[in-house]
Write an enzyme that holds these catalytic residues in place. Structure first.
Site, PDB file in Angstrom:
ATOM      1  N   LYS A 217       0.912  -1.328  -0.083  1.00  0.00           N
ATOM      2  CA  LYS A 217      -0.099   0.153  -0.183  1.00  0.00           C
ATOM      3  C   LYS A 217       0.921   1.234   0.095  1.00  0.00           C
ATOM      4  O   LYS A 217       2.165   1.208   0.136  1.00  0.00           O
ATOM      5  CB  LYS A 217      -0.976  -0.032   1.079  1.00  0.00           C
ATOM      6  CG  LYS A 217      -2.205  -0.926   0.711  1.00  0.00           C
ATOM      7  CD  LYS A 217      -3.005  -0.930   2.162  1.00  0.00           C
ATOM      8  CE  LYS A 217      -4.273  -1.814   1.846  1.00  0.00           C
ATOM      9  NZ  LYS A 217      -5.273  -1.729   3.104  1.00  0.00           N
ATOM     10  N   ARG A 251      -3.689 -10.079   5.334  1.00  0.00           N
ATOM     11  CA  ARG A 251      -4.362  -9.980   3.882  1.00  0.00           C
ATOM     12  C   ARG A 251      -3.262  -9.503   2.854  1.00  0.00           C
ATOM     13  O   ARG A 251      -2.728  -8.368   3.106  1.00  0.00           O
ATOM     14  CB  ARG A 251      -5.432  -9.238   3.667  1.00  0.00           C
ATOM     15  CG  ARG A 251      -6.242  -9.114   2.321  1.00  0.00           C
ATOM     16  CD  ARG A 251      -7.359  -8.193   2.505  1.00  0.00           C
ATOM     17  NE  ARG A 251      -8.233  -8.018   1.136  1.00  0.00           N
ATOM     18  CZ  ARG A 251      -7.689  -7.139   0.177  1.00  0.00           C
ATOM     19  NH1 ARG A 251      -6.785  -6.363   0.349  1.00  0.00           N
ATOM     20  NH2 ARG A 251      -8.257  -7.367  -1.244  1.00  0.00           N
TER      21      ARG A 251
END
Length: 275
Positions: A217, A251
């Protein structure tokens, strides 16, 4: 703490943290390496996720990357119908999570494809329990599957208050299995993401499983001045810190590396003596 999730009668033990592998049936996810659109790509990704050690396959069909134009509900359903039919054919016993914020999509994937978990990133930033959010709460409670709630609040104090309110509401509707996600990359600046990460162990106060999704991210590549493609090392570092601070599910795009993190951190924790 040790948690167990009832996934359509399959018990998923979280005594040891587990990996959730990402399968994006989208043309526009922020990390190009995660986009799987053809049948062969989905087949190969399904087997890769399981072979590398994931317990859960997380299928998404509506990108939530910043500044993206979300797929329509019809487009999301069509993509999921194609992807889930392939995943179910290739791995009929796999635990499947579906990443969606739309109640009717949740209903479709559970009723038609036996999806085991709903992973919802649709929480509002600035208001509590909006009408769409309550509609999703009612839907998952009716469907009876584990539900992942992701907070978009900017500070750990706000995340905890938000999650506590949501848990109370879900319990009042009869929802049993709830997983909490502090929402890295959503509603937070880069600095705020790291402040929440620094206090991640406080999520244990809510006595529910915690999911962390920081894979490749912007909180990593913006800090490093790189790209999502160059963010595996940073992801591994933050996944390791998350595990030390009590994360139960990671995740990720890169399953093998996350599974190795879990193995190493578990080995260290197993040597801790009770005083």
């Amino acid at each position: 703490m040790e948690y167990t999730l009832n996934c359509n009668g399959k018990l998923l033990e979280l005594k040891t943290p587990q990996v959730m592998g990402i399968l994006n049936a989208t043309p526009d996810s922020f990390y190009a390496g995660s986009r799987m659109q053809t049948e062969q790509e989905i087949v190969e990704r399904t087997h890769q996720i399981l072979d590398e050690g994931a317990a859960i396959i997380d299928v998404g069909a509506c990108s939530t990357r910043p500044d993206s134009e979300p797929a329509t509900e019809a487009e999301e359903m069509e993509r999921l119908q194609m992807a889930l039919s392939i995943v179910r054919r290739e791995a009929p016993e796999a635990v499947i999570s579906v990443d969606t914020y739309r109640p009717d999509v949740a209903r479709m994937v559970v009723e038609e494809f036996g999806a085991d978990i709903i992973n919802d990133v649709g929480a509002p930033v600035n208001c509590h329990l909006s009408t769409p959010q309550l509609a999703m709460f009612r839907m998952v409670s009716r469907l009876g599957v584990p539900y992942i709630y992701m907070s978009r609040k900017a500070t750990m104090k706000e995340v905890l208050l938000d999650c506590a309110e949501v848990v109370d509401t879900l319990r009042s509707m009869g929802q049993k299995d709830i997983i909490l996600d502090p929402g890295f990359g959503f509603g937070k600046t880069v600095d705020e993401n790291y402040k929440v990460m620094n206090e991640l162990e406080r999520m244990q106060m809510l006595h529910l499983p915690v999911l962390v999704g920081i894979s490749r991210k912007s909180m990593i590549y913006k800090l490093m001045g790189t790209t999502p493609e160059e963010s595996l090392n940073g992801t591994t570092v933050l996944n390791t810190i998350s595990l030390v601070k009590g994360a139960d599910i990671l995740r990720v795009h890169d399953v093998k590396e996350a599974a190795e993190c879990i193995k190493l951190v578990t080995a260290i924790k197993s040597q801790q003596t009770v005083k």
